[in-house]
Enzyme design. Structure first.
Site, PDB file in Angstrom:
ATOM      1  N   ALA A 122       0.629  -1.046   0.064  1.00  0.00           N
ATOM      2  CA  ALA A 122       0.060   0.003   0.016  1.00  0.00           C
ATOM      3  C   ALA A 122       0.697   1.319   0.218  1.00  0.00           C
ATOM      4  O   ALA A 122       0.536   2.266  -0.361  1.00  0.00           O
ATOM      5  CB  ALA A 122      -1.048  -0.163   1.162  1.00  0.00           C
ATOM      6  N   ASN A 156      11.043   1.656   1.891  1.00  0.00           N
ATOM      7  CA  ASN A 156       9.845   1.850   2.716  1.00  0.00           C
ATOM      8  C   ASN A 156      10.112   2.896   3.606  1.00  0.00           C
ATOM      9  O   ASN A 156      11.268   3.198   4.093  1.00  0.00           O
ATOM     10  CB  ASN A 156       9.519   0.700   3.450  1.00  0.00           C
ATOM     11  CG  ASN A 156       8.215   0.467   3.999  1.00  0.00           C
ATOM     12  OD1 ASN A 156       7.217   0.534   3.193  1.00  0.00           O
ATOM     13  ND2 ASN A 156       7.936   0.568   5.317  1.00  0.00           N
ATOM     14  N   CYS A 174     -27.239  -9.944  -5.780  1.00  0.00           N
ATOM     15  CA  CYS A 174     -26.931 -10.322  -7.054  1.00  0.00           C
ATOM     16  C   CYS A 174     -28.458 -10.236  -7.801  1.00  0.00           C
ATOM     17  O   CYS A 174     -29.379 -10.658  -7.310  1.00  0.00           O
ATOM     18  CB  CYS A 174     -26.465 -11.918  -7.024  1.00  0.00           C
ATOM     19  SG  CYS A 174     -26.463 -12.380  -8.903  1.00  0.00           S
ATOM     20  N   HIS A 230      -3.536 -10.274  -3.559  1.00  0.00           N
ATOM     21  CA  HIS A 230      -4.884  -9.943  -3.005  1.00  0.00           C
ATOM     22  C   HIS A 230      -5.776  -9.528  -3.825  1.00  0.00           C
ATOM     23  O   HIS A 230      -6.982  -8.983  -3.120  1.00  0.00           O
ATOM     24  CB  HIS A 230      -4.484  -9.203  -1.784  1.00  0.00           C
ATOM     25  CG  HIS A 230      -3.377  -9.450  -0.917  1.00  0.00           C
ATOM     26  ND1 HIS A 230      -2.674  -8.653  -0.074  1.00  0.00           N
ATOM     27  CD2 HIS A 230      -2.960 -10.761  -0.615  1.00  0.00           C
ATOM     28  CE1 HIS A 230      -1.958  -9.217   0.818  1.00  0.00           C
ATOM     29  NE2 HIS A 230      -2.009 -10.689   0.392  1.00  0.00           N
ATOM     30  N   CYS A 241     -23.534 -17.334  -8.022  1.00  0.00           N
ATOM     31  CA  CYS A 241     -23.681 -17.875  -9.450  1.00  0.00           C
ATOM     32  C   CYS A 241     -22.400 -17.350 -10.276  1.00  0.00           C
ATOM     33  O   CYS A 241     -22.542 -17.524 -11.316  1.00  0.00           O
ATOM     34  CB  CYS A 241     -25.195 -17.130  -9.789  1.00  0.00           C
ATOM     35  SG  CYS A 241     -25.015 -15.655  -9.993  1.00  0.00           S
ATOM     36  N   GLN A 250       0.401  -6.517  -3.365  1.00  0.00           N
ATOM     37  CA  GLN A 250      -0.523  -6.820  -2.682  1.00  0.00           C
ATOM     38  C   GLN A 250      -1.517  -5.888  -2.939  1.00  0.00           C
ATOM     39  O   GLN A 250      -2.991  -6.053  -2.036  1.00  0.00           O
ATOM     40  CB  GLN A 250       0.032  -6.545  -0.985  1.00  0.00           C
ATOM     41  CG  GLN A 250       0.977  -7.739  -0.889  1.00  0.00           C
ATOM     42  CD  GLN A 250       1.883  -7.412   0.358  1.00  0.00           C
ATOM     43  OE1 GLN A 250       1.616  -7.665   1.681  1.00  0.00           O
ATOM     44  NE2 GLN A 250       2.706  -6.240   0.293  1.00  0.00           N
ATOM     45  N   ARG A 263      -1.530   0.310   7.886  1.00  0.00           N
ATOM     46  CA  ARG A 263      -0.998   0.519   9.339  1.00  0.00           C
ATOM     47  C   ARG A 263      -0.365   1.707   9.905  1.00  0.00           C
ATOM     48  O   ARG A 263       0.116   1.699  10.860  1.00  0.00           O
ATOM     49  CB  ARG A 263      -0.193  -0.769   9.483  1.00  0.00           C
ATOM     50  CG  ARG A 263      -1.103  -2.094   9.274  1.00  0.00           C
ATOM     51  CD  ARG A 263      -0.111  -3.395   9.303  1.00  0.00           C
ATOM     52  NE  ARG A 263      -1.088  -4.477   9.091  1.00  0.00           N
ATOM     53  CZ  ARG A 263      -1.646  -4.712   7.860  1.00  0.00           C
ATOM     54  NH1 ARG A 263      -1.203  -4.380   7.002  1.00  0.00           N
ATOM     55  NH2 ARG A 263      -2.616  -5.853   7.764  1.00  0.00           N
ATOM     56  N   ILE A 270      -4.743  -3.683  -4.470  1.00  0.00           N
ATOM     57  CA  ILE A 270      -5.927  -4.099  -5.032  1.00  0.00           C
ATOM     58  C   ILE A 270      -6.503  -2.829  -6.067  1.00  0.00           C
ATOM     59  O   ILE A 270      -7.535  -2.755  -6.568  1.00  0.00           O
ATOM     60  CB  ILE A 270      -7.021  -4.476  -4.206  1.00  0.00           C
ATOM     61  CG1 ILE A 270      -7.548  -3.327  -3.104  1.00  0.00           C
ATOM     62  CG2 ILE A 270      -6.678  -5.639  -3.508  1.00  0.00           C
ATOM     63  CD1 ILE A 270      -8.633  -3.447  -2.406  1.00  0.00           C
TER      64      ILE A 270
END
Ligand code: APR
Length: 252
Positions: A24, A222, A156, A123, A134, A103, A36, A105
């Site tokens: 992140a 980092n 859905c 992830h 479905c 990691q 974090r 998204i």
């Protein structure tokens, strides 16, 4: 800092297969909070509330999840790739990049210009949603529109089943293909560069060590110290965008 930057440049120049492993922290300069750090998502929300088992077992948990997701999706959808994402694209153009293992998204590596087949999303992704019954697919955008209109728990249209973003929640099984490929590639790379991760979440956090244990060099970039700093050949505590920009400038 200059000396450390020079060391990373030399390691990249000596390498044929470079893996970039991101968390992140590579996207905070794009306006997406990490988890974090002070002001991070897990400072505002309790991660215990978002375990997969809770999500599938109670409407109340799903409502809490979608409330967090509705809020988190806005900065994500409006975010633009930053200098760190763009530097990783340059590594690909130079023919140095074996793959990006992320990691995240947020789809920002792909939006920056990395070839989708070179980005392994460990992830999952936040830009699509699936029915857990479905498997009908939705764009996250259309579900966001429903949430912004006041829907608290989207269902859905096809079967009335539970909808969930295609992300991997705590307690949910990891995607087998992506996980196996990540460890496999880590064992065969020359250099693995971590950018913006606290390296506390497993099994992802073991991938940089897998590379190190199989002879690769390990670089960690980092802002704050990580649990794996002592294993690394080079550690730079600085901003991802600034550091990656300097590395690329030196390489050119
Ligand atoms: N430049 C460099 N480092 C940064 C920057 C920045 N601009 N911004 C934040 N960081 C660093 C922080 O110091 C922190 O150590 O990035 C790290 C982000 O760590 P986390 O918030 O723990 O995020 P991450 O490692 O990606 O979390 C792993 O945990 O919550 C789950 O599924 C979620 O994929 C996520 C996983």
């Amino acid at each position: 800092m200059e000396e450390l930057i020079q060391k990373v440049v030399e390691l990249i120049n000596q390498s044929r297969k470079v893996i970039v492993f991101t968390g992140a922290g590579v996207s905070t300069e794009s306006g997406i909070p990490d988890f974090r750090s002070p002001g991070g998502i897990w400072q505002k929300y309790d991660p215990e509330d978002f375990y997969y088992q809770k999500f599938i077992s109670s409407e109340e948990s799903r409502e809490k999840y979608w409330q967090m997701s509705r809020e988190f999706y806005e900065p994500l959808k409006n975010a633009q790739p930053n200098a760190a994402h763009k530097a990783v694209v340059e590594l690909e153009k130079m023919g140095k990049l074996d793959c990006v293992i992320t990691q995240n998204i947020d789809n920002l590596h792909q939006r920056a210009g990395n070839s989708p087949e070179k980005v392994i999303e460990l992830h999952g992704t936040a830009i699509s949603v699936s029915c857990l019954s479905c498997r009908k697919k939705y764009t996250r955008e259309e579900i966001q529109a429903r949430l912004l209109k006041g829907v608290r728990v989207p269902k859905c249209d096809e079967c009335g089943g539970i909808l969930k973003p295609d992300t991997v929640s705590f307690g949910q099984s990891m995607p087998p293909k992506e996980t196996a490929e990540s460890f496999q590639r880590a064992r065969n790379c020359d250099l693995l560069i971590v950018i913006g991760s606290s390296l506390v979440v497993q099994p992802a956090a073991s991938i940089p060590l897998e590379a190190k244990d199989h002879g690769a060099k390990l670089v960690i970039i980092n802002r704050d110290p990580t649990y794996h700093d002592s294993y690394a050949d080079v550690v730079i505590h600085g901003s991802a965008g600034e550091v990656m920009k300097k590395i690329l400038e030196k390489m050119k």
